[in-house]
Write a protein that holds these residues in place. Sequence first.
Motif, PDB file in Angstrom:
ATOM      1  N   ARG A  68       0.826  -1.210   0.000  1.00 50.53           N
ATOM      2  CA  ARG A  68       0.000   0.000   0.000  1.00 50.53           C
ATOM      3  C   ARG A  68       0.860   1.260   0.000  1.00 50.53           C
ATOM      4  O   ARG A  68       0.528   2.240  -0.686  1.00 50.53           O
ATOM      5  CB  ARG A  68      -0.925  -0.014   1.217  1.00 50.53           C
ATOM      6  CG  ARG A  68      -1.904  -1.180   1.224  1.00 50.53           C
ATOM      7  CD  ARG A  68      -2.625  -1.325   2.552  1.00 50.53           C
ATOM      8  NE  ARG A  68      -3.507  -2.489   2.556  1.00 50.53           N
ATOM      9  CZ  ARG A  68      -4.191  -2.916   3.612  1.00 50.53           C
ATOM     10  NH1 ARG A  68      -4.058  -2.269   4.776  1.00 50.53           N
ATOM     11  NH2 ARG A  68      -4.974  -3.971   3.532  1.00 50.53           N
ATOM     12  N   ASP A 164      -5.355   3.452   5.143  1.00 56.21           N
ATOM     13  CA  ASP A 164      -5.795   2.070   4.909  1.00 56.21           C
ATOM     14  C   ASP A 164      -6.542   1.515   6.119  1.00 56.21           C
ATOM     15  O   ASP A 164      -6.747   0.304   6.215  1.00 56.21           O
ATOM     16  CB  ASP A 164      -4.599   1.178   4.571  1.00 56.21           C
ATOM     17  CG  ASP A 164      -3.686   0.950   5.770  1.00 56.21           C
ATOM     18  OD1 ASP A 164      -3.707   1.776   6.712  1.00 56.21           O
ATOM     19  OD2 ASP A 164      -2.936  -0.052   5.781  1.00 56.21           O
ATOM     20  N   LEU A 195      -7.666   2.790   1.244  1.00 53.88           N
ATOM     21  CA  LEU A 195      -6.916   1.730   0.573  1.00 53.88           C
ATOM     22  C   LEU A 195      -7.337   0.347   1.067  1.00 53.88           C
ATOM     23  O   LEU A 195      -6.973  -0.657   0.467  1.00 53.88           O
ATOM     24  CB  LEU A 195      -5.410   1.920   0.796  1.00 53.88           C
ATOM     25  CG  LEU A 195      -4.828   3.259   0.331  1.00 53.88           C
ATOM     26  CD1 LEU A 195      -3.323   3.284   0.566  1.00 53.88           C
ATOM     27  CD2 LEU A 195      -5.142   3.511  -1.123  1.00 53.88           C
ATOM     28  N   ALA A 196      -8.055   0.288   2.201  1.00 50.19           N
ATOM     29  CA  ALA A 196      -8.625  -0.967   2.693  1.00 50.19           C
ATOM     30  C   ALA A 196     -10.137  -0.887   2.511  1.00 50.19           C
ATOM     31  O   ALA A 196     -10.696   0.199   2.340  1.00 50.19           O
ATOM     32  CB  ALA A 196      -8.256  -1.181   4.154  1.00 50.19           C
TER      33      ALA A 196
END
Length: 438
Positions: A68, A164, A195-196
Amino acid sequence: MTTGRRPKARLGSLLAALAITGGALLSGLPAHADEPSAGSAGKEAPRVDLVLDVSGSMREADIQGKSRIAVAQQSLNEVIDALPAETDFGIRTLGATYPGNDKAQGCLDTKQLFPVGKTNKTEAKTAVATLRPTGWTPIGLALRGAAEDLGKGETTRRVVLITDGEDSCAPPDPCDVARELAAQGIHLVIDTLGLAHDDKTRQQLLCIANATGGTYTDVRTQEQLTDKVKQLVDRSNDTYTVAPVKTAGTDRCESAPVLAPGVYSDREKFSEHRVYRVPVKASQELRASVSVALDRPVARDYGVLLQATSTTGQELVRGTDAGSGRTDVISTGLRWSTDDSKGYATASPSASPSGKPETTVCLVITNSLAAQPGVAADPGLPLELTVDLTAASPAPDGPAMGLGRGWILLLVLTLAGLVAGLLFGWIARWRIAVWQEN
């Protein structure tokens, strides 16, 4: 809804000019003689602070086979290369420097990586390249720091948060921080990129964005992250060049504040109506639009209505949905002139300082919004009202005028259909006659 006797297409073009979602707002005049002018502010540079999560979980390699943090670094390099020269840009990190296990210490870990200002692209990219996933996730504290990085001014500032995961350090709760910043009236918009993809992180990032009128994006690829951040940086160029003047509507026209042309901000409680007064001369046309930001979860089946009424409560015209397509903002607008008042019981005109008669029009903003269970009702929802007075321009006589009026439009369509039918029938008979002869 309808807008009196004005063609709907003309109203649509008005709203496109007045809507606050991505358009230029009208420069303003003071609401009162002793208030600051809404249009007195000079042009300021767009200001963007990017807040990057560098916590330990950013090591996860689940985006196109890359970690990431690597995806974020590559995207930032491309964003920095494409920065407009006029944009003041900065970077703040969270969880980037403290490697220990003391949570109290780790939850203080947020700092400026690159100050907000004119960007030395080489230095900025070098600073980003040095980042390694390290610590905790103090999002709320980082958002407060970003607000300080951007400072105060007359134009909207933008924070772009890339993370994230949810905040692992609350308090302060990042959603509460976002509402706190919005309530300060410092024109701060927070956009969030996740990002998650777990539901708790998504809900928290949605809450942060909604509180300030920002956007949330669920990021799946590096290209998507790059394109979205570039878009948000470019959008900072479209923010206001004037600050809305704070006002406070009332529940009755007789006690409502008197507004001159300009841009105004206020807050409206759920299922409330707020009233403002606008003096309109006989030679003028009133144009108004309002946008209400849904900065917290609301129940379904909601709406916002903008009406112009006389001081006696007679409705003159009501707005129609601006159709912005956004789900975090509801916009509507209207236009009215004294030419539209024929046959209506309006207030008696009064004398203005210029000697021309004027009519007091009451602008009424009503919402049918309701908070979802457990959602705080206070403070009220932020709204922005744009008021403009232009020279009255009655439409000329002829078909262009009539096409927007119901009966004439119906007559034109009927005649067009009749002519088309006769023409089609004549051609069909001619073709049959030719076919029989051959």
